[in-house]
Design a protein around this motif. Structure first.
Motif: not given
Length: 314
Positions: A200-208, A210-212, A216-219
């Motif tokens: 249920g977690i929005n995948k766009e959050l991970y993509e954002a 990655d851009v920043d 992996r631990m921070r995500k």
């Protein structure tokens, strides 16, 4: 108090909308009948039997014909040292098991981070498969593997020149074995619940992230854990509510005469003293005591969670 015409129209319109919603979704309401019937028949109707705890229950006279004795059964229970030992062991094992609460969370996060889908599916299957094994079989496996003199594990240890470890015959070793086997059997099933929450977690959050340039631990720390936090809170509160309760199968399958000082818990105490000795009023009273304590713990954990995290079950 009279209702105005406008209020009557509003009520009429609201009722029509409810009826229309029921007609539109009638298959869902039909499907709900089965679980509702299950809870009514097997959860709510048996509550009437709680009255046995306040009677000198005689199986031949029945519940209605048995003499009312009030709180005498509870006084008898609280006067028995064995009850306090069983209560102590129940709380002790549940508190130690509570320390393993993060294990399914860690497993779910690790599986979620895997990239090879075939290995992910294989690991997931192997981890939750023990949940479907009966505790009778698990107890037999434990005796076969961990027995001091004949267990495969100790035979391997002695073959290497070591000293046999009394996994099932020493109190401290038995507690560690009990908790370890419990984690092995239940962690995979709990992991499934957290994996479902992770979807249920929005995948766009991970993509954002990655851009920043987030690692992996921070995500995991800033996206994954906050995303499943509501699920963690709910399951933790539920587990707190079961602190005074413990299943019958696991302690009964793993206990033996050497470790009864730590293995006798409330569920096995009820079975031994209440059921085998035909003291049904005593067994009912202990069950009622467990339920009341469980409700108090559940509501207390809910209140604390609401104060600290503003999240809870209700």
């Amino acid at each position: 108090m009279q209702i105005s015409t406008r209020q009557q129209n509003r009520l009429f319109t609201a009722n029509r909308r409810r009826i229309a919603a029921v007609k539109r979704q009638w298959p869902l309401y039909i499907f709900m009948l089965a679980p509702m019937a299950f809870f009514i028949i097997f959860k709510y109707l048996p509550m009437a039997g709680v009255v046995v705890a306040f009677k000198d229950y005689n199986i031949f006279k029945g519940v209605i014909g048995s003499e009312w004795i009030g709180l005498d059964v509870f006084r008898e229970i609280f006067a028995q040292p064995q009850f306090y030992k069983a209560l102590r062991n129940t709380l002790m094992l549940n508190v130690i098991s509570l320390l393993t609460f993060p294990v399914p969370i860690i497993l779910a996060i690790l599986l979620n981070e895997l990239r090879m889908k075939w290995f992910k599916r294989l690991s997931q299957t192997l981890l939750y498969l023990p949940h479907f094994i009966s505790w009778v079989i698990v107890g037999g496996m434990a005796i076969r593997l961990l027995a001091t003199n004949t267990g495969s594990v100790n035979e391997f240890i002695t073959g290497l020149g070591g000293t046999p470890i009394p996994f099932l015959e020493d109190s401290l070793h038995w507690i560690a074995t009990y908790v370890g086997i419990g984690v092995w059997r239940h962690a995979g099933w709990g992991m499934i619940l957290y994996l479902a929450a992770l979807t249920g977690i929005n995948k766009e959050l991970y993509e954002a992230a990655d851009v920043d340039g987030a690692s992996r631990m921070r995500k995991i720390w800033h996206i994954t854990l906050p995303g499943i936090k509501p699920t963690i809170v709910v399951l933790f509160i539920i587990q707190i509510g079961h602190m005074a309760d413990i299943g019958f199968e696991q302690p009964y399958a793993l206990q033996n005469g050497y470790v009864m000082d730590v293995a006798q818990v409330i569920s096995t105490y009820v079975y031994t003293v209440g059921i085998q000795s035909a003291q049904f009023a005593l067994a009912t009273a202990v069950g009622l005591f467990q339920s009341v304590v469980g409700v108090i713990l559940l509501l207390s954990a809910e209140l604390v969670s609401r104060k600290v995290n503003n999240q809870g079950i209700f």
